[in-house]
Scaffold this active site. Structure first.
Site, PDB file in Angstrom:
ATOM      1  N   TYR A  14       0.838  -1.195   0.000  1.00 39.13           N
ATOM      2  CA  TYR A  14       0.000   0.000   0.000  1.00 39.13           C
ATOM      3  C   TYR A  14       0.881   1.257   0.000  1.00 39.13           C
ATOM      4  O   TYR A  14       1.957   1.263   0.608  1.00 39.13           O
ATOM      5  CB  TYR A  14      -0.852   0.058   1.259  1.00 39.13           C
ATOM      6  CG  TYR A  14      -2.170  -0.664   1.214  1.00 39.13           C
ATOM      7  CD1 TYR A  14      -3.036  -0.534   0.137  1.00 39.13           C
ATOM      8  CD2 TYR A  14      -2.585  -1.448   2.297  1.00 39.13           C
ATOM      9  CE1 TYR A  14      -4.264  -1.171   0.120  1.00 39.13           C
ATOM     10  CE2 TYR A  14      -3.814  -2.089   2.290  1.00 39.13           C
ATOM     11  CZ  TYR A  14      -4.651  -1.949   1.196  1.00 39.13           C
ATOM     12  OH  TYR A  14      -5.862  -2.567   1.185  1.00 39.13           O
ATOM     13  N   GLU A  63      -6.605  -0.136   7.981  1.00 41.95           N
ATOM     14  CA  GLU A  63      -6.636   0.240   9.401  1.00 41.95           C
ATOM     15  C   GLU A  63      -5.662   1.384   9.665  1.00 41.95           C
ATOM     16  O   GLU A  63      -5.077   1.496  10.733  1.00 41.95           O
ATOM     17  CB  GLU A  63      -6.333  -0.961  10.315  1.00 41.95           C
ATOM     18  CG  GLU A  63      -7.424  -1.987  10.380  1.00 41.95           C
ATOM     19  CD  GLU A  63      -7.503  -2.843   9.124  1.00 41.95           C
ATOM     20  OE1 GLU A  63      -8.572  -2.878   8.486  1.00 41.95           O
ATOM     21  OE2 GLU A  63      -6.504  -3.465   8.767  1.00 41.95           O
ATOM     22  N   ASN A  97      -9.542   1.015  -3.771  1.00 40.44           N
ATOM     23  CA  ASN A  97      -9.396  -0.138  -2.876  1.00 40.44           C
ATOM     24  C   ASN A  97     -10.738  -0.510  -2.270  1.00 40.44           C
ATOM     25  O   ASN A  97     -11.353   0.307  -1.575  1.00 40.44           O
ATOM     26  CB  ASN A  97      -8.411   0.182  -1.750  1.00 40.44           C
ATOM     27  CG  ASN A  97      -8.218  -1.002  -0.821  1.00 40.44           C
ATOM     28  OD1 ASN A  97      -7.662  -2.018  -1.217  1.00 40.44           O
ATOM     29  ND2 ASN A  97      -8.705  -0.899   0.406  1.00 40.44           N
ATOM     30  N   GLU A  98     -11.199  -1.717  -2.542  1.00 36.35           N
ATOM     31  CA  GLU A  98     -12.467  -2.211  -1.989  1.00 36.35           C
ATOM     32  C   GLU A  98     -13.562  -1.152  -2.115  1.00 36.35           C
ATOM     33  O   GLU A  98     -14.301  -0.880  -1.167  1.00 36.35           O
ATOM     34  CB  GLU A  98     -12.265  -2.632  -0.527  1.00 36.35           C
ATOM     35  CG  GLU A  98     -11.317  -3.819  -0.384  1.00 36.35           C
ATOM     36  CD  GLU A  98     -11.117  -4.256   1.068  1.00 36.35           C
ATOM     37  OE1 GLU A  98     -11.186  -3.398   1.970  1.00 36.35           O
ATOM     38  OE2 GLU A  98     -10.894  -5.455   1.294  1.00 36.35           O
ATOM     39  N   GLU A 134      -6.537 -10.566  -0.927  1.00 35.43           N
ATOM     40  CA  GLU A 134      -6.310 -10.466   0.522  1.00 35.43           C
ATOM     41  C   GLU A 134      -6.803 -11.755   1.166  1.00 35.43           C
ATOM     42  O   GLU A 134      -7.983 -11.885   1.492  1.00 35.43           O
ATOM     43  CB  GLU A 134      -7.044  -9.264   1.129  1.00 35.43           C
ATOM     44  CG  GLU A 134      -6.462  -7.915   0.768  1.00 35.43           C
ATOM     45  CD  GLU A 134      -7.096  -6.780   1.574  1.00 35.43           C
ATOM     46  OE1 GLU A 134      -7.874  -7.069   2.516  1.00 35.43           O
ATOM     47  OE2 GLU A 134      -6.827  -5.606   1.262  1.00 35.43           O
ATOM     48  N   TYR A 147      -1.121  -8.499  13.837  1.00 37.19           N
ATOM     49  CA  TYR A 147      -2.055  -9.151  12.920  1.00 37.19           C
ATOM     50  C   TYR A 147      -2.034 -10.678  13.015  1.00 37.19           C
ATOM     51  O   TYR A 147      -2.637 -11.359  12.186  1.00 37.19           O
ATOM     52  CB  TYR A 147      -1.759  -8.707  11.471  1.00 37.19           C
ATOM     53  CG  TYR A 147      -3.010  -8.548  10.620  1.00 37.19           C
ATOM     54  CD1 TYR A 147      -3.712  -7.364  10.628  1.00 37.19           C
ATOM     55  CD2 TYR A 147      -3.462  -9.585   9.832  1.00 37.19           C
ATOM     56  CE1 TYR A 147      -4.855  -7.206   9.862  1.00 37.19           C
ATOM     57  CE2 TYR A 147      -4.616  -9.448   9.064  1.00 37.19           C
ATOM     58  CZ  TYR A 147      -5.313  -8.249   9.072  1.00 37.19           C
ATOM     59  OH  TYR A 147      -6.451  -8.107   8.317  1.00 37.19           O
TER      60      TYR A 147
END
Length: 616
Positions: free
Chosen positions: A74, A120, A178-179, A259, A321
């Site tokens: 990203y 996030e 993105n999404e 993802e 994560y």
């Protein structure tokens, strides 16, 4: 070296060599093609913005030695253009240096330049200065948004073009937005504009793609003709059903899970998230057996240093994560299991996995109270009849102090009210320097105060990070709307933008020996101490047992937020490069609510991320 010499003397030969490099979609055989041969990528997500520059090479090498042939990256817009029109690609923001390291390591790159990234990350990567336009519709064809987004992409994509695989670099594909299907706007004109921009600056040969969640609505609003539609899902999803959905939008071409969730993020107050290793490795093997290309999100999460966490109240500082590489970049059992799966599909590089970075338990240090003085807002206050937002004052992150006086005597406890849920996000209230309590967005919008007419009312407002996902990403910070004391609207504010980071970095905060400040433990207060040099600068983890909530700086670097009472994260990661092996290390703590009487903090050799709270 020989080829470089040839390129110098025979440029035509070099042009031919570059042109022979290609990365494309083979719709007939439902796969990618790299240099004319079928290609399946096995990729992992890594965020350079969450890892110290000194450790980029270490993390990339570990990913390569696991058997990955690609990484997914990203690019956070707000990380590079914090101030409008001022672009920063130096130091830990040196994207091209990161791409070059990946290239040297042997890793291809799937680039996700946004302009929105979610991740996030604070405001999903969008710069907070966009909110100076109060009616802006983010992620849409609204010209107030589209103009700065286009300016950013024009600069970034021009910089990225030489790094495309067909141009001799290692970027094999580039995501557009993105999404987007998860966003309310569903603005096809916006997506068409981005598509045009990406083609204009990157050319016709690069693969442009979209990624969306595993629902019809998300795929309908997030996809666009000319952009290859991919899908994302985790271990709780039926693989066949998910890829059938992708096939409805892309009848031909490679199956792609952009993802595949190896873990999950943590929220304050919840248990540490984990995803079962057996499920991850089993599902990965099944997808690879189908010929699908897979990106594992995350492969290493890293850390939300400073104020970069998203979701204003939820996301913790650690972005561990539960990924195959830990927050500190250490290989885990999950990584070894994934490597065993990958061995069945491609040759694993020969040689040992690089070891974990060394850790050290430096032990306890005791902190002393610091005098705030005027060093936190050297430019003085902004005066306004009513509260102004962070964005209006161009203080986009951190803290602001709102100061006024009580308009009348309030001898009995009198409610101080934010009638429109206008505390964004937490407010620490003091009268004449005595801490009264706190107000909090959505949960604590009324508190009682007492005092005399003319008493100084101070409200320290904390920005906890802007919403990074969904329809509320236009998340302004401050006292939004008026505060009411009993029946009186409070007016005549002096508003101080607090630049704590600069004050800490410049050593302007001095230990208070006067005894005149409020007693330690009551309300917002800064504490300072020194971690003596030991000859080592190894990774460590700082634990604030008994402290309540705040921020920690090490040698002027903002490690992020701590909130041990809410948990689950109990330690903050301190990378070795942030420490000095030969000089005393300056430690600064901003405690917002209540410091313990012992005022000690502990440097440990291991993290503690999985406790739901503690007794003080």
């Amino acid at each position: 070296w020989f080829m470089l010499v040839l390129c110098w003397f025979i440029p035509v030969l070099c042009q031919h060599m570059t042109n022979s490099r290609s990365f494309s979609i083979d719709y007939k055989n439902n796969c990618f093609q790299k240099d004319g041969k079928p290609f399946q990528y096995i990729s992992g997500s890594i965020h350079y913005s969450r890892i110290p520059r000194e450790y980029w090479k270490d993390r990339l090498l570990k990913m390569y030695m696991t058997g990955l042939n690609a990484i997914q990256v990203y690019v956070p817009w707000n990380f590079h253009e914090t101030v409008q029109g001022v672009f920063n690609f130096a130091g830990d923001r040196d994207l091209e240096y990161f791409l070059n390291l990946a290239n040297q390591t042997g890793l291809l790159v799937i680039l996700r330049p946004g302009p929105y990234i979610c991740a996030e990350w604070e405001m999903g990567g969008l710069p907070a200065w966009l909110l100076q336009k109060p009616n802006i519709i983010l992620r849409s064809a609204d010209t107030e948004y589209l103009k700065p987004a286009s300016d950013w992409l024009a600069m970034l994509l021009t910089k990225m073009k030489p790094w495309l695989y067909q141009n001799g670099g290692n970027i094999i594909s580039v995501q557009v937005e993105n999404e987007y299907g998860s966003y309310f706007a569903c603005d096809y004109n916006y997506m068409r504009h981005l598509h045009t921009l990406f083609r204009l600056f990157l050319g016709e040969d690069v693969i442009l793609f979209t990624t969306d969640g595993n629902t019809d609505k998300e795929m309908i609003c997030g996809t666009l003709e000319g952009l290859y539609a991919t899908i994302d899902f985790g271990t709780d999803t039926n693989i066949t059903a998910a890829f059938i959905r992708q096939r409805r939008f892309e009848p031909k071409g490679p199956l792609v899970n952009s993802e595949f969730y190896t873990g999950w993020l943590d929220h304050w107050g919840d248990k540490h998230a984990s995803v079962d290793t057996v499920k991850v490795s089993k599902m990965l093997g099944e997808m690879l057996s189908m010929g699908a290309s897979v990106n594992m999100y995350m492969f290493e999460g890293g850390t939300n240093f400073g104020y970069w966490n998203g979701k204003f109240r939820s996301v913790v500082t650690s972005y561990d994560y539960n990924a195959p590489l830990s927050e500190a970049g250490d290989p885990t059992d999950k990584l070894l299991a994934i490597r065993d799966v990958i061995k069945n599909f491609r040759d694993i590089p020969v040689g040992p996995m690089p070891p974990a970075t060394p850790k050290f338990a430096y032990g306890f240090i005791t902190l002393q109270k610091v005098s705030l003085l005027d060093t936190l807002s050297p430019q003085g206050p902004v005066r306004s009849q009513y509260p102004l937002t962070f964005e209006e004052i161009k203080q986009y992150y951190g803290f602001m102090l709102y100061r006024t006086t009580l308009p009348r005597n309030v001898p009995e406890p009198t409610p101080l009210i934010s009638p429109l849920n206008g505390i964004h996000d937490r407010a620490y209230v003091s009268v004449n320097g005595v801490f009264q309590g706190l107000m909090e967005r959505d949960t604590a919008l009324v508190m009682n105060v007492t005092g005399q007419q003319g008493d100084q009312l101070d409200i320290l407002v904390e920005n906890m990070g802007r919403v990074n996902f969904g329809s509320y990403i236009n998340d302004n910070k401050s006292l939004l709307g008026n505060l009411i004391l009993g029946n009186d609207v409070l007016t005549d504010w002096s508003i101080y933008p607090l630049d704590i980071d600069t004050a800490v970095a410049n050593g302007l905060l001095q230990v208070d020996h006067s005894g005149s400040a409020m007693e330690a433990g009551d309300g917002p207060m800064i504490y300072s101490g020194t971690l003596k040099s030991t000859g080592l600068a190894w990774d460590t983890f700082v634990k604030l047992n008994g402290w309540t909530k705040g921020q920690v700086w090490v040698n002027g670097v903002n490690l992020g937020r701590y909130w041990p009472q809410r948990g689950p994260q109990q330690t903050l990661y301190v990378p070795g490069p942030f420490l000095s092996a030969t000089q005393p290390n300056n430690i600064t703590v901003l405690e917002l609510e209540r410091a313990p009487s012992h005022r000690r903090i502990l440097f440990m050799d291991r993290p503690q991320l999985n406790s739901t709270g503690q007794k003080t």
